[in-house]
Design an enzyme around this catalytic site. Structure first.
Site, short mmCIF file in Angstrom:
data_model
loop_
_atom_site.label_atom_id
_atom_site.label_comp_id
_atom_site.label_asym_id
_atom_site.label_seq_id
_atom_site.Cartn_x
_atom_site.Cartn_y
_atom_site.Cartn_z
N GLY A 259 -57.21 40.75 -18.24
CA GLY A 259 -56.34 40.75 -19.41
C GLY A 259 -55.74 39.39 -19.62
N GLY A 261 -52.46 37.35 -22.20
CA GLY A 261 -51.34 37.58 -23.10
C GLY A 261 -50.63 36.29 -23.43
N LYS A 281 -50.88 38.73 -12.11
CA LYS A 281 -50.50 38.15 -13.40
C LYS A 281 -49.93 36.76 -13.15
CE LYS A 281 -48.70 40.81 -16.49
NZ LYS A 281 -47.77 41.65 -17.29
N ASP A 376 -42.83 50.92 -24.93
CA ASP A 376 -44.21 50.61 -25.32
C ASP A 376 -45.17 51.65 -24.75
OD1 ASP A 376 -46.07 49.08 -26.73
OD2 ASP A 376 -46.60 47.92 -24.95
#
Length: 522
Positions: A259, A261, A281, A376
């Site tokens: 991923g 971002g 991350k 979210d």
């Protein structure tokens, strides 16, 4: 077996461990939290972990003090400095002349005649119920027209969306508002030099030649990927990491990109000390290493560090290496929901979907009682893995909503964000994202259950219509129309969760879970 240490003795042991950790850090030895935890008594493990992570966060911030990174403790709340950026919105013509709004932090404002609106203009008939929405993060300000009947004009030009600058004039019917944006860090006010007077707009319907459409070449923001996007239903995107592009993090073997971002990359990695898979991350770009982004990045770890629940993704580690900040969380080998349900009978689909959502609600009740709101909830943030014949749900991306509120404009008009989040966003969160409360999680959970049951979202966003106004005004497609086999009582639960007014929803996640349990046990 010796008795557990007394509380005072436990605190002394924790303080001593924190002192040793700080001493090694100051000596440049790059200590690892997990090595210190090896000496923690099992009964005090969480207390040791919390204290050591607090020390580590403060040391990371202090170590980066040479760059514009704050040295304040994580999640501290201080009064804004006198020289903060400010946006002012003042009504200069129309029935509400003289009204003024001032923003010195991230806020949203809805203008219209509805009871939802903060700028409620019931005496100006040219306003629609929900006319336009402003999102402000000083000195930036973004406007979205909510498919209003008479349109929203900026400096005489009809717009669907626009970034606003200092001196811009917003016009709707007889009402005019002027925007003042001041950034003390800039040598001058943001925006362009003062403009000559602009003609008053006509009121005879839409002027398509002047209208700025979503996704047009005039759109003020380039598209960038939304925060850690994953395909529908929470399956990770995996791409083999390129060796020449992957940063080196001591103690981790990085394998795949999973991923990306606004704040950096997320990788699948192996934690060498334990051999377990994790999601790593990284805050990777040097231009992102400023006070705000570091605090935002670390806040997610701060939230996860306080949430220890079987249905919430676990925090494993937090640290810095080679000028990078990183957070390691457990890796969830998520299965694809549509594949799991491909041959399921309606009764089986109902039972499994309700069982998964009951796990989510259990996690939310735990978080809500500790004053954390997820903000979210959506299918891609509900990671589901197999444990034998059972499906276990893990709620991910806690802290993301706080990031949304603090990290700049949300850019809801981008296609990825509209498709990824808008269908699950409660009306009050769209109107006032910063102060959304637990009922917004109830709404999003209801929308997620709707998706798991039917395979599509509760709202039909017709082409050419305003998706944002649909969230505020339209009712969801009746669940029994989308999935006729659903019992009427279950449909009532879902539609109650999707009520427009927060007071009409369930009073708590626990109450909704109690109502769903019978459907998840059949």
């Amino acid at each position: 077996m010796s008795p557990p240490p007394a509380p005072v003795e436990s605190l002394r042991q924790i303080d001593a461990a924190c002192d040793r950790f700080e001493a090694e850090w100051q000596a440049g030895h790059k200590p690892r939290v997990e090595n210190f935890l090896a000496h923690a008594p099992a009964s005090d493990y969480q207390a040791w972990l919390s204290a050591l992570l607090d020390v580590q966060r403060e040391l990371i911030l202090r170590n980066n003090a040479a760059s514009p990174i704050a040295t304040a403790p994580l999640c501290s709340i201080a009064a804004p400095p006198m020289s903060v950026a400010i946006v002012r919105l003042r009504v200069i013509a129309g029935p509400y002349t003289g009204r003024e709004f001032q923003f010195d932090q991230h806020e949203t404002l809805l203008a219209g005649r509805s009871s939802f609106a903060q700028l409620r203009l019931v005496d100006d008939v040219h306003f629609s119920r929900n006319h336009f929405r402003l999102e402000v993060n000083p000195p930036e300000c973004h406007l979205i027209d909510l498919d209003s009947t008479n349109g929203t004009f900026v400096n005489g030009k009809r717009v669907r969306q626009a970034m606003l600058n200092d001196g811009d004039v917003i016009q709707v019917g007889d009402t005019e508002l002027t925007l003042t944006s001041f950034d003390p860090k800039a040598t001058r006010r943001t925006g362009t030099p003062p403009r000559p007077p602009v003609p008053r707009p006509t009121r005879s319907g839409r002027n398509n030649s002047n209208e700025q459409r979503l996704g047009s070449s005039e759109q003020p923001h380039p598209r960038v990927p939304s925060e850690t996007p994953r395909p529908d239903q929470g399956v990770w995107i995996t791409r083999l990491a390129q060796p020449d592009r992957v940063p080196s993090i001591p103690g981790y073997q990085i394998e795949n990109e999973v991923g990306w971002g606004h704040l950096g990359m997320t990788y699948r990695a192996t934690r060498l000390a334990t051999g377990e898979a994790c999601a790593l991350k990284l805050l990777t770009s040097s231009d992102r290493m400023n006070e705000r982004t570091v605090q935002i990045f670390l806040r997610e770890a701060g939230v996860l560090n306080q949430l220890h629940h079987p249905h919430i993704v676990r925090l494993l580690d937090l640290g810095s290496a080679n000028g990078l900040l990183y957070i390691a969380t457990e890796f969830v080998p998520a299965v694809k929901w549509d594949a799991v349900m491909e041959h399921a009978t309606p009764a089986h689909r109902i039972r499994v979907a309700c069982g998964v959502i009951c796990q989510v609600l259990d996690a939310l009740e735990y978080a809500h009682t500790r004053s954390f709101v997820h903000r979210d909830i959506k299918p891609s943030n509900v990671l589901v893995r197999r444990e034998g014949r059972r499906l276990v749900a893990k709620l991910s991306d806690f802290g993301l909503a706080k990031r949304y509120a603090d990290a700049g404009l949300s850019q809801l008009t981008r296609d990825g964000d509209v498709l990824g989040s808008l269908a699950y966003m409660s009306p009050e969160q769209f109107i006032d994202s910063r102060h959304a409360k637990p009922p917004c999680d109830i709404y999003s959970t209801g929308a997620t259950l709707y998706r798991l049951l039917t395979g599509h979202d509760p709202f039909v966003f017709a082409k050419g219509t305003c998706k944002f106004r649909a969230i505020l005004e339209d009712e969801p497609v009746p669940l029994r129309k989308s999935f006729p086999q659903v019992p009427a009582a279950l449909a009532d639960i879902v539609h109650r969760a999707l009520a427009k007014q927060p007071s009409d929803r369930f009073a708590s996640a626990a109450e909704m879970r109690h109502q769903l349990l019978p459907f998840g046990r059949r």
